[in-house]
Every structure is written in structure tokens, then in C-alpha cells.
Design an enzyme around this catalytic site. Structure first.
Site, mmCIF file in Angstrom:
data_model
loop_
_atom_site.group_PDB
_atom_site.id
_atom_site.type_symbol
_atom_site.label_atom_id
_atom_site.label_comp_id
_atom_site.label_asym_id
_atom_site.label_seq_id
_atom_site.Cartn_x
_atom_site.Cartn_y
_atom_site.Cartn_z
ATOM 1 N N GLU A 1 0.800 -1.227 0.000
ATOM 2 C CA GLU A 1 0.000 0.000 0.000
ATOM 3 C C GLU A 1 0.835 1.282 0.000
ATOM 4 O O GLU A 1 0.833 2.055 0.968
ATOM 5 C CB GLU A 1 -0.980 -0.009 1.172
ATOM 6 C CG GLU A 1 -1.978 -1.144 1.063
ATOM 7 C CD GLU A 1 -3.014 -1.182 2.167
ATOM 8 O OE1 GLU A 1 -3.976 -1.944 2.026
ATOM 9 O OE2 GLU A 1 -2.856 -0.442 3.170
ATOM 10 N N GLU B 1 -4.887 -8.288 -0.965
ATOM 11 C CA GLU B 1 -5.362 -8.054 0.412
ATOM 12 C C GLU B 1 -6.722 -7.394 0.424
ATOM 13 O O GLU B 1 -6.976 -6.435 -0.316
ATOM 14 C CB GLU B 1 -4.394 -7.170 1.205
ATOM 15 C CG GLU B 1 -4.786 -7.051 2.685
ATOM 16 C CD GLU B 1 -4.001 -5.986 3.426
ATOM 17 O OE1 GLU B 1 -2.750 -5.996 3.334
ATOM 18 O OE2 GLU B 1 -4.629 -5.129 4.088
#
Length: 425
Positions: A176, A265
Site C-alpha cells: 500500500e 489483500e
């Protein structure tokens, strides 16, 4: 994802809700409710789509403790009462002294046939500098003169695992990079530069960019840069708050030949409710369906495997959300290929199909409050019988025996608020 946000109403939980359908009431339909007829589902085994790499989740021993030996077998085994996961995601710790934390689970997953991937949250501290990013005065980024050293760090982790019995399927550049208030930021340009100049030295598949919300401004520059793209093997994405309208990725279909597309994810629809809340758990079944059919991901990877909102409860038992995942994971195995099928034969009914050898696997999610009489017709394939498994309010992936197939068709009743898997023979 970060440990501090686990299970609380955070910005991430709000974002996840943005992509969720409204939570259904928990009341059951009245006894004797009518069975609805749906349009026939046509499954064309010759119309092949993406190759499936697997379904799975993450373990992070430093944050929530490791899985036990029994929990590893529940997660990655394929028999009754197992999740059937075929992908494990682990972190890449900053310090080499911590590299063995998740090794036991990685080894067992690998022994059971799962692919293991790894994602870093931060480079080693000596490679990082702070900078001002908007209102954040202590934002972190990889020093530009440390790009080569960072590639070696990732390569060393890959070598460590290989020397300890685990062959990494792939390693990410950064978890991320566009939601990094608590870890390391990367701009799209920085990611492209690292991929162009340094990622080619990494001795396993490279995953990037793992945007938290599948934001295409992170991955478009990779796809549009031939040199960067040459050093990427898997375009990875997270789906926190991603609307279904943003699941398709035309640019990847245009320029991603030879590359894989993974969802690495998510938790869904939130981290605040119990994973056993029914019928809300069916949201997971729909989410996986859309990830396979609309986004055409080749892998679907949950956040923590063992958590109160995850596929495995803290007591090691499979949750209702986990049962929805198992309907895919246990039966749609690595190397299977999704094939064309009527995706929405009735309101609130979602169908996807996959071929593996001579067998066809069909997963049908019925989120409606009425049972549905559903006909399935196989094209360009034959079958004599079909076995089925059911999850509803009282059962988890329960075997329903076999049904005959006549002239390539079979008809079954999809109970209200249920998910079923069918496997032809």
C-alpha cells in the site's frame, strides 16, 4: 493494513463500506415461501478466461501471533472442515533477525501445495528518510541512493526463505504505497523508477504496486512504461473501498499480456462485525464472484486468516465468511481456468464457473430471500453427475450428495441466502 486499525471503526472501515452492498436483515423468510424460477445458466467450457492461481490469506506473527499447527492444516488443507487455501501472504520484516517469524507457517503452507508471497511495510531503517507530505511532517520514503540496496534486501529475503524450504512465488515492492501514513510512501514515478532500474535483479516474481484501493493512477504508469513492465510479473491490488464499477481494468487487458493480476489483500465488508453474522457473510461470496468475473483477478487473498472477522475464528474453527471462501478455495484449484457462464441468472444470484481437467466447478451465491430453481447447461463438455456442497444459516460447506446430469443439463434448488458449489464428474 496496520495492526492499530484492526477491528476498529477507522477510515479504512468507512472506505470498505463504500464498496459494500447494504447489510441484509437477519430475519429468515417465512416457511412455505415460493421457489423462484431463474433463467438458465449456460456454461461454455470452451470460452476460457483467466487462469486461477488461488485463494488465501495473510499471517503476521509479530502483530497477532502465529497460526498453530492445527490451524495451518485447517487453513491449507483441502478436505472436509478445511478452508482449502492455496495462497499464503507473509510480511517482509525490516530486520533480518526477524525473518524467521512466519517461517513455520510458510513451510507448512508450502508443504500443502500453497504459493507463498511476501510484502514489505518498510525498508530497513538505514535506507529510509523522512519528508513532509501535506500535513504529515514525518512521512517516510526510500532514499533514492538506496534503491539498489533495497532490491538486494528483497532478494536476500527470498534467498533466506529458499534456503529454509520455502520457494517464494513472488515478492512485493511495497504494501500500500498510497496509504502509507504508518509505513513507507512511494509515488507512481518512484515505483516506476525502481522497477525500471532495480527490480530486474530480484530472483523471484515481482509484485507491484499493491494500491490500497486498486487506484489505477498507481498501476497505469507501470503498464504504460515498457521497461518497468518488463520487470513486473504480477500487478497486485487491494480492494478497500473499491466500488464494483472500478473492478474492470481495460488497460491491463490491453497491455498486461504475460502478466498476472492478483488481489493481494482485503477484508470485506468490514472488520467490526463477527465473521459468523448471517446473512451478511454472503457479501464475501458476492465479493469473490465479482473479483473473479468482473475484475478477472487470478488470486483472492484475505487479510488476517485467523481473526474474529476473518475466515478462521480465534478458536481455529471456520467462520461463515470462511465458508464462503472455502466454496471457491477448496474446489477451484491452482491452474483451473475460469470459463464463461451466465453470471446473474436472477436478481441476487451470482454464478461463476471454472474448468480443471475434465471437471467443471460452479459456484452459485443466492443472496435473495427466496429459494431459486436453477437450471445449469454445459456446452462443449460432458458430465454424468454433479456433486454439491451447501452453506446456509445452519450449515458450512455441507455435502449434498450427487445429482444426475441429462443431456448436459441439471436443475437444482438454490436455498434462500445460501452459497453452493457444484463439481461435475
Amino acid at each position: 493494513m496496520t495492526q492499530a486499525r484492526d477491528g476498529v471503526l477507522s477510515r479504512r472501515a468507512v472506505l470498505a463500506a463504500m464498496g459494500a452492498v447494504p447489510v441484509l436483515a437477519t430475519a429468515t423468510p417465512a416457511a412455505g415461501a415460493a421457489v423462484t424460477a431463474a433463467a438458465a445458466v449456460v456454461i461454455d467450457r470452451s470460452a476460457q478466461r483467466q487462469t486461477i492461481r488461488g485463494f488465501g490469506g495473510m499471517t503476521h506473527a509479530a502483530w497477532i501471533g502465529d497460526l498453530t499447527a492445527a490451524q495451518r492444516d485447517t487453513a491449507f488443507g483441502t478436505g472436509e472442515g478445511r478452508l482449502g487455501f492455496s495462497v499464503l501472504r507473509i510480511p517482509v520484516p525490516e530486520n533480518q533477525a526477524d525473518w524467521g517469524r512466519d517461517l513455520a507457517t510458510a513451510r507448512r503452507a508450502s508443504e500443502l501445495g500453497a504459493a507463498v508471497i511476501a510484502s514489505p511495510w518498510n525498508p530497513p531503517a538505514r535506507m529510509v528518510e523522512t519528508f513532509v507530505r501535506g500535513s504529515q511532517t514525518n512521512a517516510r520514503r526510500l532514499r533514492y541512493d538506496m534503491y539498489g540496496a533495497y532490491a538486494q534486501h528483497l532478494n536476500d529475503f527470498n534467498t533466506y526463505l529458499r534456503n529454509n524450504g520455502v520457494n517464494l512465488y513472488g515478492i512485493s515492492v511495497q504494501n500500500e504505497p498510497d496509504y502509507a501514513h504508518d509505513w513507507t510512501w512511494w509515488t507512481p514515478a518512484e515505483m516506476v523508477r525502481f522497477l525500471r532500474e532495480n527490480a530486474g535483479s530480484i530472483g523471484t516474481r515481482v509484485i507491484a504496486p499493491e494500491s490500497f484501493q486498486y487506484l489505477k493512477n498507481m498501476s497505469d504508469p507501470i503498464l504504460n512504461d515498457a521497461a518497468a513492465l518488463a520487470n513486473v510479473d504480477i500487478i497486485g491490488a487491494h480492494l478497500y473501498g473499491t466500488s464494483f464499477a472500478n473492478f474492470p481494468y481495460p488497460l491491463f487487458k490491453q497491455k498486461g499480456a504475460g502478466k498476472e493480476l492478483w488481489m493481494t489483500e482485503v477484508y470485506y465488508p468490514n472488520s467490526s462485525d463477527s465473521a459468523d453474522l448471517w446473512p451478511q457473510a454472503l457479501d464475501v461470496g458476492e465479493h469473490i464472484h465479482r473479483a473473479m468475473v468482473e475484475a478477472e483477478f487470478q488470486a483472492y487473498v484475505w487479510w488476517y486468516i485467523r481473526r474474529g472477522y476473518g475466515p478462521m475464528r480465534e478458536d481455529g474453527q471456520i467462520s461463515k465468511r470462511g465458508a464462503n471462501m472455502a466454496h471457491f478455495a477448496r474446489f477451484v484449484r491452482p491452474g483451473y481456468v475460469r470459463v464463461e457462464a451466465t453470471a446473474n441468472p436472477a436478481s441476487n444470484v451470482y454464478v461463476s464457473a471454472y474448468r480443471g481437467g475434465n471437471s467443471t466447478v460452479v459456484v452459485a451465491v443466492n443472496k435473495g430471500t427466496a429459494a431459486v430453481s436453477q437450471q445449469f447447461t454445459l456446452r462443449n463438455g460432458t458430465a454424468s453427475s454433479v456433486s454439491s456442497w451447501l452453506t446456509d444459516a445452519s450449515r458450512n460447506v455441507a455435502s449434498q450428495g450427487t445429482t444426475g446430469v441429462s443431456n448436459g443439463s441439471f436443475t437444482v434448488t438454490l436455498p434462500a441466502r445460501s452459497v453452493m458449489t457444484f463439481v461435475t464428474a
